[in-house]
Design an enzyme around this catalytic site. Structure first.
Site, PDB file in Angstrom:
ATOM      1  N   SER A 156       0.856  -1.187   0.000  1.00 32.10           N
ATOM      2  CA  SER A 156       0.000   0.000   0.000  1.00 32.10           C
ATOM      3  C   SER A 156       0.890   1.235   0.000  1.00 32.10           C
ATOM      4  O   SER A 156       1.995   1.209   0.559  1.00 32.10           O
ATOM      5  CB  SER A 156      -0.853  -0.001   1.262  1.00 32.10           C
ATOM      6  N   TYR A 171      -0.871  -0.625  10.525  1.00 30.89           N
ATOM      7  CA  TYR A 171      -0.963  -0.858   9.087  1.00 30.89           C
ATOM      8  C   TYR A 171       0.182  -0.164   8.349  1.00 30.89           C
ATOM      9  O   TYR A 171       0.855  -0.752   7.511  1.00 30.89           O
ATOM     10  CB  TYR A 171      -2.319  -0.355   8.571  1.00 30.89           C
TER      11      TYR A 171
HETATM   12  N1  LIG Z   1      -8.837  -2.494  -0.138  1.00 28.74           N
HETATM   13  C1  LIG Z   1      -7.962  -1.513  -0.258  1.00 28.74           C
HETATM   14  O1  LIG Z   1      -8.324  -0.350  -0.488  1.00 28.74           O
HETATM   15  C2  LIG Z   1      -6.470  -1.813  -0.178  1.00 28.74           C
HETATM   16  C3  LIG Z   1      -5.568  -0.758  -0.438  1.00 28.74           C
HETATM   17  C4  LIG Z   1      -4.192  -1.002  -0.395  1.00 28.74           C
HETATM   18  C5  LIG Z   1      -3.746  -2.285  -0.096  1.00 28.74           C
HETATM   19  N2  LIG Z   1      -4.642  -3.276   0.174  1.00 28.74           N
HETATM   20  C6  LIG Z   1      -4.091  -4.615   0.493  1.00 28.74           C
HETATM   21  O2  LIG Z   1      -4.682  -5.595  -0.344  1.00 28.74           O
HETATM   22  C7  LIG Z   1      -4.699  -6.869   0.322  1.00 28.74           C
HETATM   23  C8  LIG Z   1      -6.106  -7.448   0.235  1.00 28.74           C
HETATM   24  O3  LIG Z   1      -6.999  -6.548   0.860  1.00 28.74           O
HETATM   25  P1  LIG Z   1      -8.585  -6.584   0.674  1.00 28.74           P
HETATM   26  O4  LIG Z   1      -9.016  -5.186   0.464  1.00 28.74           O
HETATM   27  O5  LIG Z   1      -8.982  -7.629  -0.277  1.00 28.74           O
HETATM   28  O6  LIG Z   1      -8.985  -6.999   2.184  1.00 28.74           O
HETATM   29  P2  LIG Z   1     -10.106  -7.954   2.758  1.00 28.74           P
HETATM   30  O7  LIG Z   1     -11.312  -7.955   1.900  1.00 28.74           O
HETATM   31  O8  LIG Z   1     -10.238  -7.548   4.184  1.00 28.74           O
HETATM   32  O9  LIG Z   1      -9.437  -9.425   2.657  1.00 28.74           O
HETATM   33  C9  LIG Z   1      -8.331  -9.745   3.424  1.00 28.74           C
HETATM   34  C10 LIG Z   1      -8.021 -11.214   3.216  1.00 28.74           C
HETATM   35  O10 LIG Z   1      -6.876 -11.553   4.017  1.00 28.74           O
HETATM   36  C11 LIG Z   1      -7.205 -12.747   4.728  1.00 28.74           C
HETATM   37  N3  LIG Z   1      -6.413 -12.931   5.935  1.00 28.74           N
HETATM   38  C12 LIG Z   1      -6.345 -12.151   7.044  1.00 28.74           C
HETATM   39  N4  LIG Z   1      -5.542 -12.713   7.954  1.00 28.74           N
HETATM   40  C13 LIG Z   1      -5.066 -13.870   7.413  1.00 28.74           C
HETATM   41  C14 LIG Z   1      -4.195 -14.893   7.857  1.00 28.74           C
HETATM   42  N5  LIG Z   1      -3.643 -14.874   9.087  1.00 28.74           N
HETATM   43  N6  LIG Z   1      -3.920 -15.924   7.018  1.00 28.74           N
HETATM   44  C15 LIG Z   1      -4.470 -15.985   5.790  1.00 28.74           C
HETATM   45  N7  LIG Z   1      -5.334 -15.062   5.326  1.00 28.74           N
HETATM   46  C16 LIG Z   1      -5.621 -14.020   6.128  1.00 28.74           C
HETATM   47  C17 LIG Z   1      -8.694 -12.623   5.012  1.00 28.74           C
HETATM   48  O11 LIG Z   1      -9.241 -13.869   5.428  1.00 28.74           O
HETATM   49  P3  LIG Z   1     -10.605 -13.974   6.326  1.00 28.74           P
HETATM   50  O12 LIG Z   1     -11.764 -13.907   5.371  1.00 28.74           O
HETATM   51  O13 LIG Z   1     -10.469 -15.299   7.000  1.00 28.74           O
HETATM   52  O14 LIG Z   1     -10.598 -12.833   7.280  1.00 28.74           O
HETATM   53  C18 LIG Z   1      -9.165 -12.156   3.642  1.00 28.74           C
HETATM   54  O15 LIG Z   1      -9.248 -13.235   2.770  1.00 28.74           O
HETATM   55  C19 LIG Z   1      -4.234  -6.594   1.762  1.00 28.74           C
HETATM   56  O16 LIG Z   1      -2.881  -6.929   1.891  1.00 28.74           O
HETATM   57  C20 LIG Z   1      -4.410  -5.084   1.907  1.00 28.74           C
HETATM   58  O17 LIG Z   1      -3.557  -4.533   2.869  1.00 28.74           O
HETATM   59  C21 LIG Z   1      -5.990  -3.079   0.145  1.00 28.74           C
END
Ligand SMILES: NC(=O)c1ccc[n+]([C@@H]2O[C@H](COP(=O)([O-])OP(=O)(O)OC[C@H]3O[C@@H](n4cnc5c(N)ncnc54)[C@H](OP(=O)(O)O)[C@@H]3O)[C@@H](O)[C@H]2O)c1
Length: 247
Positions: A156, A171
């Site tokens: 990010s 974060y």
């Molecule tokens: N959305 C944004 O705007 C944004 C912006 C910049 C970067 N990102 C990055 O993009 C990535 C995906 O984010 P997202 O927006 O898709 O978030 P999300 O919808 O909250 O999904 C997060 C995923 O990570 C999994 N997870 C959490 N802890 C875990 C663990 N210990 N072992 C394995 N899996 C685990 C969750 O599983 P559960 O379903 O079991 O909780 C879920 O599948 C992250 O690294 C985030 O920091 C997102």
């Protein structure tokens, strides 16, 4: 994409396998699910992983309905036993891993750093940083078996010193560490066929990003999928919208 014929074992049968193999963490929902779907569309065999098996198998079943080549394996990136199990399984079934997408991540704390609970920061680092490093360490032997292995860390701009602001201490610290880890390992992999890059997906509509975010999950997944499939890519860089950007 390079087409190679390899032997792989599935359901105790050795089969000919001419597709690249990718593994995505946290792939049961959000950006990870969409990266898995798009990699499948790009002719990869994708190992969809999740910490909760029921949720992961449900996600796999949805993608199988679209005719994609999606396998499932449980993986909690904070659990060493789970990490070792999947590394062993990849070795036995495929013997090789071409692409690792470290997507699993959490955003736990939204308070100012001065009011931060250190336990929230520790928990965030365990998942967003230490889990990534432990998984890479376990998978290097199968990544080394690929002629062009790629590790893609979903990071990010909140972890860029040039973009640093107040709040979200766990974060921000975790993504800054992940960006540093990306560069450290790019140097350590210099004499191996393994590239490693970090990607900012942008502000994406997911459980983490919320409904008001700017991009769809399809847009958020695009750069990671492009890095997995593009012909020649650099290493140790930070990408946004398929471009190297300062961070
Ligand atoms: N959305 C944004 O705007 C944004 C912006 C910049 C970067 N990102 C990055 O993009 C990535 C995906 O984010 P997202 O927006 O898709 O978030 P999300 O919808 O909250 O999904 C997060 C995923 O990570 C999994 N997870 C959490 N802890 C875990 C663990 N210990 N072992 C394995 N899996 C685990 C969750 O599983 P559960 O379903 O079991 O909780 C879920 O599948 C992250 O690294 C985030 O920091 C997102």
């Amino acid at each position: 994409m390079n087409i190679r014929i390899r032997n792989f074992k599935f359901n105790n049968l050795f089969m000919e396998h001419n597709k690249k193999v990718a593994l995505v963490t946290g792939a049961n929902r959000g950006i990870g699910y969409e990266i898995t779907r798009q990699l499948g569309e790009n002719n990869f065999t994708v190992v969809l992983t999740s910490r909760n098996s029921e949720k992961g198998i449900e996600a796999q079943e949805k993608l199988l309905l679209s005719g994609l080549d999606i396998k499932y394996h449980q993986l909690d990136v904070t659990n060493e036993y789970s990490i070792n199990k999947i590394a062993e399984w990849i070795g036995k079934v495929f013997g090789v891993l071409d692409v690792l997408v470290n997507n699993a991540g959490v955003l736990i704390d939204r308070n100012p750093a001065l009011q931060a609970d250190i336990n929230d920061i520790r928990k965030t680092m365990e998942i967003n940083v230490y889990g990534v490093l432990k998984l890479i360490q376990a998978l290097v032997p199968v990544l080394e078996k690929s002629s062009d292995a790629r590790i893609i860390n979903i990071s990010s701009d909140m972890g860029c010193l040039s973009e640093m602001g107040p709040g979200f201490p766990g974060y921000r610290l975790s993504k800054a560490s992940l960006n540093a880890l990306t560069v450290i390992l790019s140097h350590e992999f210099m004499h191996k066929n393994i590239s490693i890059n970090a990607v900012n997906p942008g502000w994406v509509k997911s459980d983490m990003g919320g409904a008001n975010a700017r991009f769809t999950v399809a847009q958020g997944a695009d750069t990671a999928v492009w890095l997995a499939a593009a012909k020649n890519i650099p290493t140790g860089k930070f990408f946004y919208n398929r471009k190297i950007v300062p961070c």
